[in-house]
Design an enzyme around this catalytic site. Structure first.
Site, PDB file in Angstrom:
ATOM      1  CB  SER A   1      -0.862  -0.005   1.266  1.00 20.37           C
ATOM      2  OG  SER A   1      -1.409   1.279   1.503  1.00 20.37           O
ATOM      3  CE1 TYR A  10      -4.290  -2.272   5.057  1.00 23.99           C
ATOM      4  CE2 TYR A  10      -3.381  -0.098   4.580  1.00 23.99           C
ATOM      5  CZ  TYR A  10      -3.947  -1.293   4.151  1.00 23.99           C
ATOM      6  OH  TYR A  10      -4.136  -1.503   2.812  1.00 23.99           O
TER       7      TYR A  10
HETATM    8  N1  NAP Z   1      -8.492  -0.636  -2.016  1.00 24.24           N
HETATM    9  C1  NAP Z   1      -7.448   0.118  -1.768  1.00 24.24           C
HETATM   10  O1  NAP Z   1      -7.493   1.347  -1.972  1.00 24.24           O
HETATM   11  C2  NAP Z   1      -6.173  -0.507  -1.273  1.00 24.24           C
HETATM   12  C3  NAP Z   1      -5.057   0.331  -1.153  1.00 24.24           C
HETATM   13  C4  NAP Z   1      -3.864  -0.230  -0.726  1.00 24.24           C
HETATM   14  C5  NAP Z   1      -3.781  -1.589  -0.480  1.00 24.24           C
HETATM   15  N2  NAP Z   1      -4.885  -2.369  -0.582  1.00 24.24           N
HETATM   16  C6  NAP Z   1      -4.747  -3.799  -0.294  1.00 24.24           C
HETATM   17  O2  NAP Z   1      -5.414  -4.557  -1.269  1.00 24.24           O
HETATM   18  C7  NAP Z   1      -5.783  -5.820  -0.725  1.00 24.24           C
HETATM   19  C8  NAP Z   1      -7.236  -6.086  -1.085  1.00 24.24           C
HETATM   20  O3  NAP Z   1      -8.065  -5.164  -0.374  1.00 24.24           O
HETATM   21  P1  NAP Z   1      -9.390  -4.541  -0.977  1.00 24.24           P
HETATM   22  O4  NAP Z   1      -9.210  -3.081  -1.008  1.00 24.24           O
HETATM   23  O5  NAP Z   1      -9.778  -5.259  -2.212  1.00 24.24           O
HETATM   24  O6  NAP Z   1     -10.419  -4.848   0.221  1.00 24.24           O
HETATM   25  P2  NAP Z   1     -11.694  -5.779   0.314  1.00 24.24           P
HETATM   26  O7  NAP Z   1     -12.671  -5.511  -0.760  1.00 24.24           O
HETATM   27  O8  NAP Z   1     -12.135  -5.649   1.730  1.00 24.24           O
HETATM   28  O9  NAP Z   1     -11.101  -7.244   0.071  1.00 24.24           O
HETATM   29  C9  NAP Z   1     -10.307  -7.902   1.028  1.00 24.24           C
HETATM   30  C10 NAP Z   1     -10.207  -9.356   0.619  1.00 24.24           C
HETATM   31  O10 NAP Z   1      -9.353 -10.006   1.579  1.00 24.24           O
HETATM   32  C11 NAP Z   1     -10.015 -11.175   2.024  1.00 24.24           C
HETATM   33  N3  NAP Z   1      -9.629 -11.492   3.395  1.00 24.24           N
HETATM   34  C12 NAP Z   1      -9.624 -10.698   4.483  1.00 24.24           C
HETATM   35  N4  NAP Z   1      -9.259 -11.392   5.575  1.00 24.24           N
HETATM   36  C13 NAP Z   1      -9.039 -12.670   5.148  1.00 24.24           C
HETATM   37  C14 NAP Z   1      -8.669 -13.883   5.795  1.00 24.24           C
HETATM   38  N5  NAP Z   1      -8.437 -13.951   7.117  1.00 24.24           N
HETATM   39  N6  NAP Z   1      -8.534 -14.989   5.036  1.00 24.24           N
HETATM   40  C15 NAP Z   1      -8.769 -14.948   3.713  1.00 24.24           C
HETATM   41  N7  NAP Z   1      -9.130 -13.850   3.041  1.00 24.24           N
HETATM   42  C16 NAP Z   1      -9.271 -12.732   3.764  1.00 24.24           C
HETATM   43  C17 NAP Z   1     -11.504 -10.904   1.895  1.00 24.24           C
HETATM   44  O11 NAP Z   1     -12.181 -12.127   1.658  1.00 24.24           O
HETATM   45  P3  NAP Z   1     -13.143 -12.891   2.707  1.00 24.24           P
HETATM   46  O12 NAP Z   1     -13.675 -11.873   3.667  1.00 24.24           O
HETATM   47  O13 NAP Z   1     -14.197 -13.495   1.828  1.00 24.24           O
HETATM   48  O14 NAP Z   1     -12.259 -13.930   3.327  1.00 24.24           O
HETATM   49  C18 NAP Z   1     -11.541 -10.062   0.619  1.00 24.24           C
HETATM   50  O15 NAP Z   1     -11.625 -10.879  -0.506  1.00 24.24           O
HETATM   51  C19 NAP Z   1      -5.510  -5.749   0.784  1.00 24.24           C
HETATM   52  O16 NAP Z   1      -4.299  -6.383   1.075  1.00 24.24           O
HETATM   53  C20 NAP Z   1      -5.388  -4.245   1.018  1.00 24.24           C
HETATM   54  O17 NAP Z   1      -4.594  -3.941   2.137  1.00 24.24           O
HETATM   55  C21 NAP Z   1      -6.086  -1.859  -0.970  1.00 24.24           C
END
Ligand code: NAP
Length: 255
Positions: A143, A157
């Site tokens: 991130s 985080y």
């Molecule tokens: N969106 C942004 O702006 C942004 C920016 C920087 C970094 N990121 C990173 O991108 C990645 C994806 O995040 P997102 O933004 O797409 O958020 P999101 O829509 O909340 O998706 C998070 C995903 O992680 C899974 N997850 C969470 N805890 C888990 C566990 N214990 N076991 C297995 N799966 C788990 C969830 O699936 P289940 O709940 O179905 O298990 C879901 O599919 C993360 O690592 C986040 O830190 C996102």
């Protein structure tokens, strides 16, 4: 030119960036192993992708990445299902937390465990397979917040995201000078991309891109197999550098 890494495993593929990258990769003809805890979401995504794209395989597996034995078992099953994995995207993560010292240890610990310790398990399982095959591409989703120590609810985080970036760099370092290995390691530093994680974060909307735009930018950097990249490049490549070098008092007002 990098080779086509056909078979791709994505963790956290039930929503947001994981599901978005799956859609972009399926359209490019990749076979996919999709994992997360919410299997109903994975099954719906699998059905959508198989209906939209001929000739691809999509397998889904329930996986809570905090169950480390399950990480190794599910990766092995996906390797069997698809006849090997060419690329693993360590994406599952969460953004719970609170200011350190205010009784939010449970939430901070959960974020630390899922975003760092579970990411370590995923990297171990992926690299074991890649070393065996002498080929593969490990992708770690960090991130832009990893550039510095972040205040308040983002402290843990951001620290986990800095941790996974260093983990990936260390793995990359292990590969230097190793002859006959076609193994690459990519760290992506997303800025604000629409997903469930930031659904409720209003101040981010000005710089936020929609999920598809963000995931296309991510997949472009993944396919280029760069060592690291802020995504989307604009405005996050320059902003990331500002965050990295600005005085801490200014950085805390930027987030
Ligand atoms: N969106 C942004 O702006 C942004 C920016 C920087 C970094 N990121 C990173 O991108 C990645 C994806 O995040 P997102 O933004 O797409 O958020 P999101 O829509 O909340 O998706 C998070 C995903 O992680 C899974 N997850 C969470 N805890 C888990 C566990 N214990 N076991 C297995 N799966 C788990 C969830 O699936 P289940 O709940 O179905 O298990 C879901 O599919 C993360 O690592 C986040 O830190 C996102």
């Amino acid at each position: 030119m990098p080779v086509m890494r056909k078979n791709v495993l994505i963790t956290g593929a039930s929503s947001g960036l994981g599901a978005g990258m799956a859609r972009v990769l399926a359209a490019k003809g990749h076979h996919l192993a999709l994992t997360a805890r919410r299997v109903d979401r994975l099954e719906a995504l699998r059905d959508e992708l198989l209906a939209a794209h001929r000739g691809i395989e999509v397998v889904v597996h329930a996986l809570d990445v905090d169950d480390h034995d399950q990480v190794f078992a599910v990766f092995k099953q996906a390797i069997t299902d698809l006849g090997g994995l060419d690329r693993v995207i360590v994406n599952a993560g969460l953004g719970k937390g609170g200011r350190i010292g205010t009784g939010k240890f449970a939430a901070n610990r959960q974020t630390a465990q899922t975003n760092f310790v579970a990411a370590l398990a995923q990297c171990e399982a992926a690299m074991e397979h890649f070393y065996e095959r002498r080929a593969g591409h490990l992708v770690v989703i960090s991130s832009v917040s990893a550039m510095r120590g972040m205040p308040s609810s983002m402290t843990t985080y951001a620290a986990t995201k800095a941790g996974v970036a260093m983990l990936a760099e260390g793995i990359r370092s292990d590969l230097i000078g190793r002859k006959g290995l076609d193994i690459k390691v990519t760290t992506l530093y997303p800025g604000y991309i629409a997903s469930e994680m930031n659904d409720s974060v209003e101040q981010e909307t000005r710089l936020m891109v929609d999920t598809e735009t963000g995931c296309r930018a991510m997949v472009a950097k993944i396919e280029a197999e760069v060592a690291d990249a802020a995504v989307p490049s604009w405005p996050w490549a320059p902003l990331g550098q500002v965050i990295k070098y600005a005085p801490l008092g200014i950085v805390r007002r930027m987030v």
